[in-house]
Scaffold this motif. Structure first.
Motif: not given
Length: 736
Positions: A418-419, A438, A441-442, A445
Motif C-alpha cells: 500500500q506504500l 499494513l 494486510e499486505s 493479499r
C-alpha cells in the motif's frame, strides 16, 4: 585514509576522528523503534560511553544520544574507519598468527560495501544481520587480533570483545556467541530493547560469525533448490522456458537472479529498494531492470501478429511473428484480438488489412534465459499475474517463492504494497502500529494471489524466511488441515526439496582463499571437481551420484558465471566424504605452494548439523524434536573440541529471533600436517552429528548414510532407531 596498521592500533582517541555522520550515497538500515524509557536511554548511553575514557565522554555523549534518538541505536558513526573496507591479502595484516590474519580478512569482507547490505550500520545481510553492534567493537576486535598469540583465545559476547584469555595451541583462537538470551526473554520486543541497550545483537548466521561470502553463499543452494523443485513438481530436468517468480535482491536474496540464469529459466525478482536493485544490476547479477508491470508481462509473452484479410481485399494473408520485447509500440493494453490501427484512428480504415494481436506462451518456447529485476512490490506482481490468469486464461508462472526478510517484517524486512518505499520507511519510524497493520494486510493479499495461482499448474514453496509463519500470524489462508505445527499449505523448501539432501550429509561447504588471488581460487575449483569425479569413479549410490553431478556442473561453470563478490571464495554442496577430501587436497596444495596463502574452510550455518530451526532446517524432523536445539549446541562444542580455528553460536538467523539456534565455524588450512588432521576430525563430526540426529528422528536416507559411515570408520558408533513395525501395537496400548 587509514592504513591496516592504524586499524589495528586500537580505538583512535587522540585525536578523535572527525564525525562525518551517515555517509550519503550508500544504503542505510531502517530506523529502529525500541521504545526505551528515559532510564533505559540513559543506560544505553552509559553502556556506549564505557568504551571511552572520561576525558572524551562529554564530547561523545551528545552525538551518541542523537544517534539513539534518530536511528534507535548507537552505531558510533564517528568511528567508522576511513579506509577502503575490503578483504586484503592476508599477509598485509599486522598479526602474530596466521589464524588472526585470516579472521581479519573475513571480518573486513563482511563489511565491504560491495558485500554488506548496510555497511555503516555494520549489517551484512538480512536487514539486521550484524557483524558488530557498534564501531568501537570493530576497532577493539582488530586490535586484539593483531596482538593475539597461539596460546590465547579471543572471546566475543554479541559483538563485544570481552578480551584475550590464556588457552592452548589446540584451542580455538576465537569463540563467538550472539544473542544468547534467556529463553523466556527471547521475544522480538525484548530484542529491540536489548539491542538498543548495546548488550546483545542479531548475528543472522554468517554475518556474526564472519563467514559471509557475498550472495554467492546462497546462489548454489538456490540453484539446487530450483533444480530439485523442477524435478519434484514439474517432472523435468531442463528448466528452459519455465518462469520463476520471487522477491528480494538485498543481501542473500540477491542470489536469486544469478541462480535463475545458471539453471536456464526466466526469473523475475521484485525489489522495492532501488539501490539494492541497481547494485545487483551493476554487478552483473541482473540482466535487465524495469519499474513497469506491463514490461514484466511483456517479457513473459510474445504476440501473434496476423494481417487479416478485410472484406473486399483480394491480397493474400500475411503472417508475422513479433516478440513484444523488440517491438516499439506498447501492445499490451490492446489485448487479444484487438486491432492495431494507424496513428490517429480509433478503428481500421475501411477495406484495410487488420493487424490482430494473439498473445501466447511462445516466449517460453523460445527458451530464453533471463533475470529481470522488477522495481516494485512483489504483491503487485503476484496480483498482476492473477489478473492475467483471470482475463486471458494464461498462468504465466511455473515456480514461485519469496525471499523478503520476513524474519524481521516490521523493521524493514517486508514492505507493504500500500506504500512506496520512502513512505513505508517514514511510517515504520513514526507509527509502528499502523505500519504493522499494513504489513499484515499486505501479507494476506500476497497469499491470496498465490493461492489463486496455485489452483493452476504453479508450485510455491517457503524459502525459510518465515514468510508463511508471518502470513499465518497475519491471518492469511495458509493452513494445512490436519498438519503439525511446522507445516503449512505450502511446504518449506527443506521439507520437500532440500531435506533429503541434508539427510544424506550434503550441505553448503565453502572456502576462502586469503591471498585474494583469483588464480588460487581457480586451483581450488579444479581440485574440488577432481575430488568429486574421483569419488564417482570409485562408485557411489545413485542418489549421491546425482548430487555429485550437480556439484561438478556447478564448480566447472562457477568462473564463467562471475560469482565472486568480495573475497575469493567458493561454495559447494558436499557430503562428509567430499568435504574431507577437498580439504585434504587444498591443504596439500598449500604445502607444495600451488596455493600461495592459507585457505579458510567454513560453511553456511544453514547446514546438515549447524541449525535447529523448526520452520526451516529441521522442519522435516517429525519425532517431536524439531523445537529442540541440542544438535546445534553440540555441533558448536564439538567443532571447538576437534580443531576449529573459531566457532560461533547464535540465537536467530533466517527465520528470526527466538525461532532458531544455529552455529558455524572457521578452520584455517595452512599446509601443515596438523591442519589436515584437524580438518579430518572436525569436518567428519560437523556432518555426522546432523546425519545421526536425522537418522534417530526416523529419516531413512540418513539411516542409510550413517550406517555406511560407521562401516567406513570403526570409531564411529551411533545409536540406531528401531521402527514400530505394527501400528496396531500403539493403538491397542493407548486403548488400555
Amino acid at each position: 585514509m587509514s592504513s591496516l596498521q592504524v586499524l589495528c592500533s586500537g580505538l583512535p582517541l587522540r585525536p578523535l576522528p572527525e564525525n562525518r555522520g551517515r555517509q550519503a550515497g550508500v544504503p542505510h538500515a531502517p530506523v529502529r523503534t525500541p521504545g526505551l524509557s528515559l532510564e533505559e536511554k540513559q543506560l544505553a548511553l552509559r553502556n556506549a560511553l564505557r568504551y571511552f575514557p572520561a576525558d572524551v565522554q562529554e564530547l561523545l555523549a551528545p552525538e551518541f544520544a542523537q544517534e539513539l534518538q534518530l536511528y534507535g541505536h548507537i552505531y558510533m558513526y564517528r568511528f567508522c574507519p576511513d579506509i577502503e573496507m575490503r578483504a586484503y591479502p592476508v599477509e598485509q595484516y599486522p598479526c602474530q598468527t596466521k589464524a588472526a590474519a585470516a579472521i581479519m580478512h573475513m571480518i573486513m569482507n563482511n563489511l565491504d560495501p560491495a558485500v554488506a547490505q548496510f555497511p555503516q550500520e555494520l549489517v551484512t545481510y538480512g536487514g539486521n544481520g550484524q557483524v558488530f553492534s557498534n564501531w568501537a567493537q570493530f576497532w577493539l576486535t582488530m586490535f586484539y587480533l593483531s596482538k593475539m598469540t597461539e596460546e590465547q583465545t579471543l572471546v566475543m559476547y554479541s559483538g563485544h570483545p570481552l578480551g584475550l584469555f590464556p588457552s592452548s595451541r589446540s584451542a580455538p583462537r576465537l569463540i563467538i556467541t550472539n544473542g544468547m538470551v534467556i529463553p523466556n526473554y527471547s521475544s522480538r520486543m525484548e530484542y529491540e530493547k536489548l539491542f538498543a541497550l548495546g548488550v546483545t545483537m542479531y548475528g543472522q548466521m554468517t554475518a556474526g560469525s564472519y563467514c559471509y561470502i557475498g550472495p554467492q553463499g546462497i546462489v548454489h543452494g538456490t540453484v539446487l533448490t530450483v533444480l530439485n523443485a523442477a524435478r519434484r513438481y514439474l517432472g523435468i530436468e531442463d528448466l528452459a522456458g519455465k518462469v520463476f517468480i520471487t522477491s528480494g535482491l538485498g543481501g542473500m536474496s540477491g542470489a536469486q537472479a544469478k541462480a535463475a540464469v545458471i539453471v536456464g529459466c526466466i526469473g523475475v525478482i521484485a525489489e522495492v529498494d532501488k539501490a539494492a536493485l541497481e547494485k545487483r544490476h551493476k554487478q552483473g547479477w541482473l540482466m535487465e531492470v524495469t519499474d513497469s508491470l506491463d514490461r514484466c508481462i511483456q517479457r513473459l509473452r510474445v504476440v501473434e501478429l496476423g494481417l487479416q484479410q478485410a472484406p473486399g481485399w483480394a491480397g493474400p494473408p500475411v503472417a508475422l511473428r513479433l516478440c513484444v520485447l523488440s517491438y516499439l509500440v506498447d501492445l499490451a493494453p490492446l489485448g487479444e484480438g484487438r486491432c492495431l490501427a494507424p496513428s490517429g484512428f480509433s478503428s481500421p480504415l475501411p477495406g484495410a488489412p487488420v493487424l490482430l494481436l494473439c498473445p501466447s506462451r511462445e516466449a517460453r518456447k523460445r527458451k530464453e534465459v533471463l533475470s529481470l529485476g522488477y522495481h516494485g512490490n512483489v504483491v503487485a506482481l503476484w496480483e498482476r499475474l492473477v489478473h492475467e490468469l483471470d482475463t486471458t486464461g494464461e498462468c504465466l508462472v511455473d515456480l514461485g517463492s519469496d525471499q523478503t526478510s520476513c524474519h524481521n517484517p516490521f523493521n524493514g524486512g517486508y514492505y507493504p504494497v500500500q506504500l512506496s518505499f520512502t513512505e513505508a520507511q517514514s511510517l515504520m519510524a513514526s507509527n509502528p502500529a499502523v505500519f504493522k497493520d499494513l504489513v499484515q494486510e499486505s501479507l494476506r493479499r500476497q497469499v491470496s494471489a498465490i493461492n489463486r495461482l496455485a489452483k493452476e499448474k504453479f508450485f510455491f514453496w517457503d524459502y525459510g524466511n518465515a514468510f508463511l509463519l508471518e502470513a499465518q500470524r497475519a491471518g492469511a489462508d495458509v493452513e494445512k488441515k490436519g498438519a503439525g505445527r511446522t507445516e503449512f499449505r505450502y511446504p518449506s523448501y527443506v521439507q520437500h526439496i532440500m531435506g533429503d539432501i541434508f539427510s544424506q550429509g550434503f550441505g553448503p561447504f565453502r572456502w576462502v582463499c586469503t591471498s585474494g588471488d583469483p588464480q588460487d581460487l581457480a586451483v581450488t575449483d579444479e581440485l574440488a571437481a577432481s575430488v568429486l569425479e574421483e569419488a564417482i569413479a570409485d562408485g557411489v549410490k545413485a542418489s549421491v551420484k546425482l548430487q555429485y553431478m550437480d556439484n561438478i556442473r556447478w564448480i566447472r561453470e562457477a568462473a564463467r558465471h562471475r560469482l565472486v563478490v568480495g573475497s575469493q571464495a567458493r561454495i559447494l554442496y558436499s557430503d562428509q566424504k567430499g568435504r574431507v577430501a577437498i580439504a585434504v587436497a587444498i591443504n596439500q596444495a598449500i604445502a607444495c605452494r600451488r596455493i600461495k596463502a592459507p585457505v579458510v574452510l567454513s560453511r553456511d550455518h544453514h547446514d546438515v548439523s549447524g541449525t535447529d530451526s523448526p520452520f526451516r532446517e529441521t522442519s522435516n524432523i517429525y519425532d517431536g524434536s524439531a523445537f529442540c536445539a541440542d544438535m546445534a549446541v553440540q555441533n558448536f562444542v564439538g567443532d571447538a573440541c576437534r580443531g576449529a580455528t573459531w566457532v560461533a553460536l547464535h540465537n536467530g538467523g533466517g527465520v528470526g529471533w527466538g525461532e532458531v539456534i544455529n552455529g558455524g565455524f572457521g578452520l584455517v588450512l595452512d599446509g601443515t600436517p596438523e591442519a589436515e588432521q584437524r580438518a579430518r576430525l572436525m569436518l567428519s563430526w560437523d556432518v555426522s552429528n546432523g546425519v545421526a540426529r536425522r537418522c534417530w528422528s526416523g529419516n531413512q536416507k540418513a539411516y542409510e548414510i550413517i550406517c555406511q559411515t560407521m562401516q567406513e570408520n570403526s570409531s564411529l558408533v551411533v545409536t540406531l532407531p528401531h521402527e514400530v513395525e505394527d501400528e496396531r501395537v500403539l493403538q491397542q496400548a493407548l486403548q488400555l
